[in-house]
Scaffold this motif. Structure first.
Motif, mmCIF file in Angstrom:
data_model
loop_
_atom_site.group_PDB
_atom_site.id
_atom_site.type_symbol
_atom_site.label_atom_id
_atom_site.label_comp_id
_atom_site.label_asym_id
_atom_site.label_seq_id
_atom_site.Cartn_x
_atom_site.Cartn_y
_atom_site.Cartn_z
ATOM 1 N N PRO A 79 0.820 -1.205 0.000
ATOM 2 C CA PRO A 79 0.000 0.000 0.000
ATOM 3 C C PRO A 79 0.859 1.262 0.000
ATOM 4 C CG PRO A 79 -0.247 -1.241 2.067
ATOM 5 C CD PRO A 79 0.724 -1.971 1.244
ATOM 6 N N PRO A 80 0.275 2.417 -0.276
ATOM 7 C CA PRO A 80 1.045 3.650 -0.436
ATOM 8 C C PRO A 80 1.812 4.029 0.834
ATOM 9 C CG PRO A 80 -1.202 3.911 -1.245
ATOM 10 C CD PRO A 80 -1.172 2.624 -0.511
ATOM 11 N N LEU A 81 3.008 4.545 0.632
ATOM 12 C CA LEU A 81 3.803 5.093 1.731
ATOM 13 C C LEU A 81 3.726 6.609 1.666
ATOM 14 C CD1 LEU A 81 7.075 2.944 1.868
ATOM 15 C CD2 LEU A 81 5.301 3.120 3.598
ATOM 16 N N VAL A 82 3.170 7.224 2.693
ATOM 17 C CA VAL A 82 3.022 8.678 2.751
ATOM 18 C C VAL A 82 3.488 9.158 4.115
ATOM 19 C CG1 VAL A 82 1.429 10.624 2.563
ATOM 20 C CG2 VAL A 82 1.041 8.565 1.191
ATOM 21 N N PHE A 83 4.265 10.227 4.126
ATOM 22 C CA PHE A 83 4.795 10.776 5.367
ATOM 23 C C PHE A 83 4.448 12.258 5.424
ATOM 24 C CE2 PHE A 83 7.323 7.238 3.939
ATOM 25 C CZ PHE A 83 7.353 6.409 5.053
ATOM 26 N N CYS A 84 4.230 12.753 6.636
ATOM 27 C CA CYS A 84 3.697 14.105 6.788
ATOM 28 C C CYS A 84 4.429 14.838 7.908
ATOM 29 C CB CYS A 84 2.202 14.006 7.109
ATOM 30 S SG CYS A 84 1.404 15.586 7.396
ATOM 31 N N ALA A 85 4.661 16.131 7.674
ATOM 32 C CA ALA A 85 5.241 16.998 8.697
ATOM 33 C C ALA A 85 4.923 18.440 8.328
ATOM 34 C CB ALA A 85 6.740 16.777 8.806
ATOM 35 N N ARG A 86 5.324 19.347 9.183
ATOM 36 C CA ARG A 86 5.071 20.763 8.905
ATOM 37 C C ARG A 86 5.984 21.290 7.812
ATOM 38 N NH1 ARG A 86 0.167 22.614 10.322
ATOM 39 N NH2 ARG A 86 -0.369 21.968 12.433
#
Length: 309
Positions: free
Chosen positions: A279-286
């Motif tokens: 499944p998709p790998l998504v990473f998040c930050a400011r």
């Protein structure tokens, strides 16, 4: 309010201190075109019916039993005392899975006949529907060029099947010498094969469904990819920026990074997605730096875990 066939049959059998016996005896076709067959036994008679749902099949079996009992001399209330006319097949979207009292899909046969002898394709229109919600009667019109037939039934598809049956039989009778080499079994087989091809294609184009039985560490990386990624991380400068480090390891793994901005309370969030991953790998930050650092951290932990197995 008009009573359903099941209710009428139950009330009729109560007079004999008996109850009808229903049994779902078969299910056929792929999941999106499932056809159910119900058998009904009462007063020594046995009938069966098929439909696209268990409820409809059971109701149809009860209707057939009422007609059978009426023919045997029992006092069956109208309209269920009327002789049972041949039930049209109830088919799926591909018109290749036949059901009902008959064993043929006349829509499929008519379509194959038209294609084989270069006739205009069949067209179906709904002419009207009447009756209460639980006992609707639909009227459909089927046409092949200038020839048309109108039929009514309790479902739209059944009405279309009846109209198709009338058209098909008319064409076969009047074009008998021209269509004598038309083999119904082969035509139905071709229609079924095309329906299955469409089914397989639809499944192939369906949205991805992640394998929930996998462990997180097994989602994305093969052993060869792990080794390449680990080598790339070791070769990278210890003072490299997280975004540069991510590009290095992603490139070694055959991935690419896609960046997006997501509006959020307190300011926009930066998202980085590694593709192709499933499944998709998504990473998040400011910030971009923070999102890249999250992605690199995940890849380091994953490759370390896989390398120790």
């Amino acid at each position: 309010m008009m009573k359903t066939p099941i209710t009428v049959l139950q009330e009729l059998m109560v007079k004999f201190s008996q109850s009808p016996n229903y049994e779902c005896v078969a299910q056929s076709g792929p999941q999106h075109l499932a056809v159910f067959e119900y058998r009904c036994a009462a007063r020594g008679h046995v009938v069966s019916a098929k439909a696209r749902s268990k409820k409809e099949a059971k109701q149809e079996a009860a209707r057939l039993m009422l007609a059978r009992l009426a023919a045997a001399g029992l006092d069956v209330p109208a309209p269920y005392a009327a002789p049972c006319s041949p039930c049209p097949p109830v088919v799926g979207d591909g018109d290749a899975v036949a059901a009902g009292c008959g064993a043929k899909s006349y829509k499929a046969l008519l379509k194959e006949l038209c294609q084989e002898y270069n006739l205009p394709g069949p067209e179906y229109t709904l002419e009207g529907d009447t009756g209460p919600a639980h006992a609707r009667c639909f009227t459909a019109r089927g046409a092949v060029g200038a020839h048309a037939r109108i039929a009514s039934a309790t479902t739209k598809k059944a009405a279309q099947q009846l109209a198709a049956q009338q058209l098909y039989q008319y064409l076969r009778e009047n074009l008998a010498r021209l269509t004598e080499d038309f083999v119904e079994e082969d035509a139905l087989a071709r229609a079924h094969e095309r329906a299955m091809e469409r089914y397989v294609e639809a499944r192939a184009n369906a949205p991805h469904r992640p394998d929930l039985a996998q462990r997180v560490a097994d989602y994305h990386l093969e052993e060869e990819q792990v080794n390449l990624g680990a080598d790339a991380l070791e070769a990278a400068s210890p003072h490299a920026e997280p975004e540069t480090e991510l590009q290095v390891v992603a490139g070694a793994l055959g991935l690419r990074d896609e960046w997006h901005s997501l509006p959020a309370e307190g300011g926009p969030l930066t998202l980085v997605r590694l593709v192709p991953t499933s499944p998709p790998l998504v990473f998040c930050a400011r910030t971009r730096e923070g999102a890249a650092a999250e992605a690199v951290s995940y890849l380091r932990l994953t490759m370390k875990f896989r390398g120790q197995k």
